[in-house]
Design a protein around this motif. Structure first.
Motif, PDB file in Angstrom:
ATOM      1  N   GLU A 237       5.665   2.607  -1.893  1.00  0.00           N
ATOM      2  CA  GLU A 237       4.582   2.318  -2.834  1.00  0.00           C
ATOM      3  C   GLU A 237       3.879   1.019  -2.452  1.00  0.00           C
ATOM      4  O   GLU A 237       2.645   0.924  -2.490  1.00  0.00           O
ATOM      5  N   ARG A 238       4.673   0.001  -2.069  1.00  0.00           N
ATOM      6  CA  ARG A 238       4.091  -1.273  -1.663  1.00  0.00           C
ATOM      7  C   ARG A 238       3.259  -1.112  -0.383  1.00  0.00           C
ATOM      8  O   ARG A 238       2.171  -1.674  -0.244  1.00  0.00           O
ATOM      9  N   ALA A 239       3.773  -0.302   0.582  1.00  0.00           N
ATOM     10  CA  ALA A 239       3.038  -0.063   1.821  1.00  0.00           C
ATOM     11  C   ALA A 239       1.701   0.606   1.539  1.00  0.00           C
ATOM     12  O   ALA A 239       0.681   0.268   2.155  1.00  0.00           O
ATOM     13  N   ALA A 240       1.688   1.532   0.595  1.00  0.00           N
ATOM     14  CA  ALA A 240       0.441   2.204   0.243  1.00  0.00           C
ATOM     15  C   ALA A 240      -0.572   1.216  -0.324  1.00  0.00           C
ATOM     16  O   ALA A 240      -1.774   1.303  -0.053  1.00  0.00           O
ATOM     17  N   ALA A 241      -0.092   0.248  -1.096  1.00  0.00           N
ATOM     18  CA  ALA A 241      -0.990  -0.762  -1.655  1.00  0.00           C
ATOM     19  C   ALA A 241      -1.553  -1.655  -0.556  1.00  0.00           C
ATOM     20  O   ALA A 241      -2.738  -2.016  -0.568  1.00  0.00           O
ATOM     21  N   VAL A 242      -0.699  -2.011   0.433  1.00  0.00           N
ATOM     22  CA  VAL A 242      -1.149  -2.881   1.529  1.00  0.00           C
ATOM     23  C   VAL A 242      -2.165  -2.176   2.413  1.00  0.00           C
ATOM     24  O   VAL A 242      -3.184  -2.761   2.807  1.00  0.00           O
ATOM     25  N   LEU A 243      -1.913  -0.906   2.741  1.00  0.00           N
ATOM     26  CA  LEU A 243      -2.763  -0.179   3.691  1.00  0.00           C
ATOM     27  C   LEU A 243      -3.986   0.442   3.036  1.00  0.00           C
ATOM     28  O   LEU A 243      -4.932   0.840   3.719  1.00  0.00           O
ATOM     29  N   GLY A 244      -3.949   0.569   1.735  1.00  0.00           N
ATOM     30  CA  GLY A 244      -5.123   0.996   0.985  1.00  0.00           C
ATOM     31  C   GLY A 244      -5.631   2.383   1.356  1.00  0.00           C
ATOM     32  O   GLY A 244      -4.859   3.337   1.449  1.00  0.00           O
ATOM     33  N   ARG A 245      -6.926   2.479   1.626  1.00  0.00           N
ATOM     34  CA  ARG A 245      -7.576   3.780   1.816  1.00  0.00           C
ATOM     35  C   ARG A 245      -7.182   4.456   3.124  1.00  0.00           C
ATOM     36  O   ARG A 245      -7.497   5.625   3.340  1.00  0.00           O
ATOM     37  N   ALA A 246      -6.498   3.727   4.023  1.00  0.00           N
ATOM     38  CA  ALA A 246      -6.033   4.345   5.264  1.00  0.00           C
ATOM     39  C   ALA A 246      -4.900   5.337   5.005  1.00  0.00           C
ATOM     40  O   ALA A 246      -4.623   6.200   5.840  1.00  0.00           O
ATOM     41  N   VAL A 247      -4.238   5.240   3.843  1.00  0.00           N
ATOM     42  CA  VAL A 247      -3.138   6.154   3.510  1.00  0.00           C
ATOM     43  C   VAL A 247      -3.718   7.476   3.020  1.00  0.00           C
ATOM     44  O   VAL A 247      -4.424   7.523   2.017  1.00  0.00           O
ATOM     45  N   GLU A 248      -3.402   8.540   3.738  1.00  0.00           N
ATOM     46  CA  GLU A 248      -3.906   9.866   3.374  1.00  0.00           C
ATOM     47  C   GLU A 248      -2.915  10.651   2.531  1.00  0.00           C
ATOM     48  O   GLU A 248      -3.309  11.567   1.806  1.00  0.00           O
ATOM     49  N   ARG A 250       1.334  10.282   0.639  1.00  0.00           N
ATOM     50  CA  ARG A 250       2.596   9.562   0.485  1.00  0.00           C
ATOM     51  C   ARG A 250       3.576  10.401  -0.303  1.00  0.00           C
ATOM     52  O   ARG A 250       3.216  11.033  -1.288  1.00  0.00           O
ATOM     53  N   ASP A 251       4.822  10.440   0.190  1.00  0.00           N
ATOM     54  CA  ASP A 251       5.908  11.107  -0.513  1.00  0.00           C
ATOM     55  C   ASP A 251       7.105  10.165  -0.496  1.00  0.00           C
ATOM     56  O   ASP A 251       7.883  10.141   0.461  1.00  0.00           O
ATOM     57  N   GLY A 252       7.224   9.357  -1.553  1.00  0.00           N
ATOM     58  CA  GLY A 252       8.308   8.382  -1.613  1.00  0.00           C
ATOM     59  C   GLY A 252       8.161   7.345  -0.518  1.00  0.00           C
ATOM     60  O   GLY A 252       7.173   6.625  -0.440  1.00  0.00           O
ATOM     61  N   GLU A 253       9.150   7.320   0.372  1.00  0.00           N
ATOM     62  CA  GLU A 253       9.168   6.324   1.445  1.00  0.00           C
ATOM     63  C   GLU A 253       8.338   6.725   2.659  1.00  0.00           C
ATOM     64  O   GLU A 253       8.177   5.930   3.590  1.00  0.00           O
ATOM     65  N   ARG A 254       7.809   7.933   2.661  1.00  0.00           N
ATOM     66  CA  ARG A 254       7.087   8.457   3.821  1.00  0.00           C
ATOM     67  C   ARG A 254       5.582   8.473   3.549  1.00  0.00           C
ATOM     68  O   ARG A 254       5.137   8.946   2.509  1.00  0.00           O
ATOM     69  N   LEU A 255       4.815   8.005   4.560  1.00  0.00           N
ATOM     70  CA  LEU A 255       3.369   7.943   4.425  1.00  0.00           C
ATOM     71  C   LEU A 255       2.702   8.539   5.658  1.00  0.00           C
ATOM     72  O   LEU A 255       3.239   8.462   6.776  1.00  0.00           O
ATOM     73  N   VAL A 256       1.536   9.129   5.441  1.00  0.00           N
ATOM     74  CA  VAL A 256       0.657   9.553   6.531  1.00  0.00           C
ATOM     75  C   VAL A 256      -0.543   8.612   6.489  1.00  0.00           C
ATOM     76  O   VAL A 256      -1.262   8.552   5.493  1.00  0.00           O
ATOM     77  N   VAL A 257      -0.737   7.879   7.601  1.00  0.00           N
ATOM     78  CA  VAL A 257      -1.724   6.807   7.607  1.00  0.00           C
ATOM     79  C   VAL A 257      -2.746   7.058   8.706  1.00  0.00           C
ATOM     80  O   VAL A 257      -2.378   7.305   9.869  1.00  0.00           O
ATOM     81  N   ALA A 271       4.145  -8.600   7.485  1.00  0.00           N
ATOM     82  CA  ALA A 271       3.603  -9.836   6.904  1.00  0.00           C
ATOM     83  C   ALA A 271       3.618  -9.788   5.381  1.00  0.00           C
ATOM     84  O   ALA A 271       3.747 -10.822   4.715  1.00  0.00           O
ATOM     85  N   ALA A 272       3.503  -8.554   4.816  1.00  0.00           N
ATOM     86  CA  ALA A 272       3.520  -8.397   3.362  1.00  0.00           C
ATOM     87  C   ALA A 272       4.930  -8.193   2.817  1.00  0.00           C
ATOM     88  O   ALA A 272       5.109  -7.933   1.619  1.00  0.00           O
ATOM     89  N   GLY A 273       5.946  -8.281   3.697  1.00  0.00           N
ATOM     90  CA  GLY A 273       7.331  -8.149   3.265  1.00  0.00           C
ATOM     91  C   GLY A 273       7.790  -6.721   3.083  1.00  0.00           C
ATOM     92  O   GLY A 273       8.774  -6.468   2.383  1.00  0.00           O
ATOM     93  N   VAL A 274       7.112  -5.761   3.724  1.00  0.00           N
ATOM     94  CA  VAL A 274       7.489  -4.342   3.616  1.00  0.00           C
ATOM     95  C   VAL A 274       8.292  -3.953   4.861  1.00  0.00           C
ATOM     96  O   VAL A 274       7.765  -3.981   5.978  1.00  0.00           O
TER      97      VAL A 274
END
Length: 312
Positions: A237-248, A250-257, A271-274
């Motif tokens: 969830e934190r990674a999705a917030a950091v990467l913003g609109r580049a995230v297409e 997300r399912d829990g810990e897994r993201l498609v970016v 750098a954001a502690g993720v």
């Protein structure tokens, strides 16, 4: 090994094959893919001189077909539209008759038959009449016929039809072994999983037209997205917030970016502690390539024995 230019076959007003430009190179294991009715078998029959084209040209082993059939076909092993056999005779006797009808000398015939039967796993049932064979055993016998002449080129139409998963794996291994020994292989099939595991080059035919032809590795190239896994759903969830609109997705810990610079992506997250566990480029699947190229829908495809998708 096989080259066609504008190859076309019409049956009345129906164009079974239209303006086909095939390019099968020496040493290829070439997968010729398409749904039933797409023109695969008609194409194979034209290559072997069994059907005359309406227009266009075909070369096999560098010679024009069907004009050079007498020179070419003894160097080609083929199985088209299922194996043909005398049901009342044994598999061994069928192969002996097939060998006698070709250019094989009588001397060494028994050895050639033994070798072909062993290669396809029929040595233990070689004296059983063919009418008692299962569909899978008939397929193996047809492949044994194709191998009798130690061909330079092997042309197979749906060679794994009727085989159980172990039989499919055996035939796959056999084709790869033959190719490693120098045989060029053309496999016509509707099973995407088998082509993906066996072939290095692929041609896709749809409604009689070749819509894709390329190396499999090129077809399965990167999509421009990254598959990213973090150390838990909260970090996802934190990674999705950091990467913003580049995230297409997300399912829990897994993201498609979306993006082709994984190093910059990981640097931003660290750098954001993720904590990032894994990042890999997403690659296209053969299934996706075929669906995109043919415009086929779910009704055109079915699940194979191995849980993968293949055209029905």
């Amino acid at each position: 090994m096989i080259r066609t230019h504008g190859l076309t076959k019409r049956f009345g007003r129906v164009a079974a094959v239209s303006d086909l430009d095939l390019d099968v190179r020496e040493g290829d294991v070439y997968g010729f893919l398409g749904p039933n009715g797409s023109g695969k078998t008609t194409t194979v029959r034209m290559l072997l001189g069994l059907v005359l084209p309406t227009s266009g040209t075909a070369e096999v082993l560098g010679r024009p077909m069907p004009g050079s059939a007498a020179e070419v076909l003894p160097q080609v092993g083929a199985m088209v539209e299922g194996p043909a056999a005398y049901g009342q005779l044994s598999g061994r006797r069928n192969l002996a008759l097939y060998d006698a009808a070709g250019r094989g000398s009588r001397q060494g015939r028994a050895g050639r038959v033994d070798d072909a039967l062993a290669r396809v796993g029929l040595s233990g049932v070689d004296k059983r009449p063919v009418h008692a064979y299962s569909l899978g055993m008939r397929q193996r016998l047809g492949l044994a016929q194709a191998l009798l002449t130690s061909p330079r080129l092997l042309v197979l139409d749906e060679p794994t039809n009727g085989l159980d998963p172990q039989g499919i794996r055996d035939i796959r291994a056999l084709l790869l072994d033959l190719n490693a020994a120098g045989t060029t292989v053309l496999v016509s099939s509707h099973l995407l999983a088998e082509i993906e595991q066996t072939c290095g080059r692929v041609g896709v035919i749809s409604r009689g037209r070749l819509v894709v032809q390329d190396d499999l590795d090129a077809l399965r190239g990167p999509t421009g997205r990254q598959l990213l896994r973090t150390a838990g759903a909260a970090h996802g969830e934190r990674a999705a917030a950091v990467l913003g609109r580049a995230v297409e997705d997300r399912d829990g810990e897994r993201l498609v970016v979306r993006g082709d610079d994984p190093a910059a992506m990981v640097a931003a997250l660290v750098a954001a502690g993720v904590p990032v566990v894994e990042v890999t480029p997403e690659r296209r699947t053969l299934e996706g390539v075929v669906l995109d190229a043919t415009g086929a829908g779910s009704d055109d495809f079915s699940v194979t024995d191995q849980g993968r998708v293949g055209a029905a």
